[in-house]
Design an enzyme around this catalytic site. Structure first.
Site: not given
Ligand code: CMC
Length: 429
Positions: A306, A363
Site C-alpha cells: 500500500h 483487497d
Molecule cells: N508484490 C511484490 N512487490 C511489490 C508489491 C507487491 N504487491 N507492491 C510493491 N512491491 C515492491 C515494488 O516492486 C517496489 O520494489 P523496489 O523498491 O525494489 O522497486 C517496492 O515494493 C515499492 O513499491 P511501489 O510500487 O513503489 O509502491 P507504491 O506505493 O507506488 O505502490 C501499490 C503501492 C498498492 C500500487 C503496490 O503495492 C501494488 O501494486 N500492490 C498490488 C496491488 C494492490 O493490492 N492494490 C490495492 C491497494 S489497497 C486498495 C486501495 O486503497 O485502493
C-alpha cells in the site's frame, strides 16, 4: 492549525517557508511561495511527499496501521456503527443523534429510485459490458437528469446532490449487475435498510420472494464501512481535481469511478481473486512468491502493499474476520481461502516482503467474501464504488466549502523539444 517557520536553501537562495502543524501526523512545509521566490517548482510525481489539500475527514497513520474517520478508529465504527451512520459522520463531521440518524436514513431512503428514463439508458449497453464501464457512464448521466442539484454554489443543492449520490449509487450498481445477467431490474424497497435493500435489488427476482440474510447484510454493510473513505487516494484526488474547476458533481463522481477501476486501486480485489485462482493450490505458492520478487517479472502479489500503510492494513484484519463469518454462515469451504491464508503466512515471513513492508491490504480478503455472497468478480470494484461514493462526496463538499480552495493545476518538468521552426511536409525527411 498552528504555524512555525522553516527555511530552505536552493540555488544559493534561502527562502523562509511556513511549516503547518496538523491535528496529528507529520508537519507540512507550505511551498506556495517557492516559485515566486526561487523560480523553481518541486518535482513529486505520484505525490509521495505532497499534501494536495487540507482536510478534516479521514486520517491514516500508515506506519502504525491506524485509520480514523473524523477521529473515530475504523475498528470501533465497524463494530458498533452501520454504513449510513458512517455516511452521516463523514459528511457532517459528527456521529448523529437518534433523531438525526432517523432523519438521514429517511432522506437517503426517499432518494433511492432513479429517473425511469435512465432504465432505458441501460438498454444501449452490450450485455457483456464490464459493469464498471456501465457505472462510469450511468453516474455521469445523472448530471443530465438532475439539473436542480447542480448549482454547486448553493449549499442546499450541494446537500441534495450528496443525498442523491449516496441513495442512487446502489440502485445503479444493482441495475448494472441485473443488466449483465439479463434479469429485470428490481426496484428499491424502502422498508429495508440500505445494505439489505442493495442485496435484494441484486439477488431478488420478480417471480419469487426474497429474504435478506441478516448475517450477509451485516457483513456487506461492514465492507461498505471499511471502504467508505481513505483520504487523498487516486480516485478521491480525481474527484477533487475534477471538482476544483466547478464541474457538475455527478460528473466528478463518474471521474472518481473511472480512476477506481484500475487494478492498482479498486480493481485489486478482482485481481486478487484471479491471482488466487491462478495459484490454485498452496503447493504452487513458492513459485508465485519467487515471481513477485523477480525484478524482471512484472507480476506482483495482488492484495499486498500500500502506498500509505507500511504496517498491516487495519481494514484487512476486520475483512479477514468478516470473510470467516460469511463462509461459516453459508457453509462454504473455499479452497481459495486456504490458498490466501497460506500465501499470507508465507509472505509475512519472507525477507523481501518484510523489508519492503508489504502487508496484506483490504483487497486481499474482500474478493473471497464477495464471491461467497454470489457476486461475480466484475462486480467487486462496483461494490467498492458504492461504498466510496460517500467519501468522494464528503471530500468534494469539503473542497467546495473551503474558501482557500483553487482549481487544481500541477506544474511539470518539461523534457520535450525546446522551441523549433515548423517544417513543411515537402521538406521533411
Ligand atoms: N508484490 C511484490 N512487490 C511489490 C508489491 C507487491 N504487491 N507492491 C510493491 N512491491 C515492491 C515494488 O516492486 C517496489 O520494489 P523496489 O523498491 O525494489 O522497486 C517496492 O515494493 C515499492 O513499491 P511501489 O510500487 O513503489 O509502491 P507504491 O506505493 O507506488 O505502490 C501499490 C503501492 C498498492 C500500487 C503496490 O503495492 C501494488 O501494486 N500492490 C498490488 C496491488 C494492490 O493490492 N492494490 C490495492 C491497494 S489497497 C486498495 C486501495 O486503497 O485502493
Amino acid at each position: 492549525m498552528t504555524e512555525s517557520k522553516g527555511s530552505i536553501t536552493v540555488g544559493g537562495k534561502t527562502v523562509d517557508l511556513p511549516i503547518k502543524k496538523g491535528a496529528v501526523g507529520p508537519d507540512v512545509i507550505d511551498i506556495r511561495s517557492l516559485y515566486s521566490s526561487t523560480g523553481m517548482f518541486t518535482y513529486d510525481p505520484g505525490f509521495t511527499s505532497t499534501a494536495s489539500c487540507e482536510s478534516k475527514i479521514t486520517y491514516i497513520d500508515g506506519d502504525a496501521g491506524i485509520l480514523l474517520y473524523r477521529g473515530y478508529p475504523i475498528q470501533q465504527i465497524a463494530e458498533h456503527g452501520d454504513f449510513l451512520e458512517t455516511c452521516y459522520l463523514l459528511l457532517y463531521g459528527e456521529l448523529p443523534t437518534g433523531n438525526q440518524k432517523a432523519d438521514f436514513d429517511y432522506r437517503i431512503t426517499r432518494h433511492t429510485m432513479i429517473h425511469e428514463q435512465m432504465a432505458r439508458f441501460f438498454q444501449a449497453f452490450r450485455r457483456d459490458a464490464h459493469p464498471m464501464a456501465v457505472m462510469v457512464a450511468a453516474v455521469g448521466a445523472l448530471s443530465a437528469f438532475y439539473h436542480d442539484s447542480t448549482n454547486i454554489a448553493d449549499p442546499t443543492q450541494r446537500l441534495v446532490a450528496s443525498t442523491r449520490m449516496i441513495a442512487k449509487i446502489p440502485t445503479l450498481a444493482a441495475m448494472a449487475y441485473k443488466y449483465s445477467i439479463g434479469q429485470p431490474f428490481i426496484y428499491p424497497k424502502n422498508d429495508l435498510d440500505y445494505t439489505s435493500n442493495f442485496l435484494r435489488m441484486c439477488f431478488a427476482v420478480p417471480c419469487e420472494d426474497y429474504k435478506v440474510n441478516p448475517v450477509l447484510s451485516r457483513a456487506l454493510d461492514r465492507i461498505f464501512i471499511l471502504h467508505a473513505d481513505h483520504e487523498q487516494n487516486a480516485s478521491t484526488s480525481t474527484v477533487r481535481l475534477s471538482g476544483s474547476s466547478g464541474a457538475n458533481p455527478f460528473a466528478c463522481i463518474a471521474a472518481g469511478i473511472a480512476s477506481l477501476w484500475g487494478p492498482a486501486h479498486g480493481g485489486a480485489n478482482e485481481a486478487v481473486l484471479k491471482m488466487l485462482e491462478e495459484i490454485g493450490t498452496p503447493e504452487r505458492i513458492p513459485h508465485f512468491i519467487a515471481r513477485a520478487k523477480d525484478k524482471d517479472d512484472p507480476f506482483r502479489l495482488m492484495g499486498f502493499g500500500h502506498r500509505v500503510y507500511k504496517n498491516y492494513d487495519p481494514r484487512a484484519k476486520i475483512m479477514q474476520m468478516t470473510t470467516r463469518e460469511v463462509l461459516n454462515e453459508l457453509g462454504v469451504k473455499d479452497r481459495l481461502l486456504d490458498v490466501a491464508l497460506e500465501l499470507e503466512r508465507i509472505a509475512l515471513h519472507d525477507e523481501y516482503f518484510i523489508e519492503k513492508k508489504l502487508y496484506p491490504n483490504i483487497d486481499f480478503y474482500s474478493g473471497i467474501t464477495l464471491k461467497a455472497m454470489n457476486f461475480p468478480t466484475t462486480m467487486f470494484t462496483v461494490l467498492f464504488a458504492v461504498a466510496r461514493t460517500v467519501g468522494w462526496i464528503a471530500q468534494w463538499k469539503e473542497m467546495i466549502e473551503d474558501p482557500g480552495s483553487k482549481i487544481g493545476r500541477p506544474r511539470q518538468l518539461y523534457t520535450g523539444e525546446p522551441q523549433r521552426e515548423y517544417v513543411p511536409m515537402s521538406k521533411r525527411v
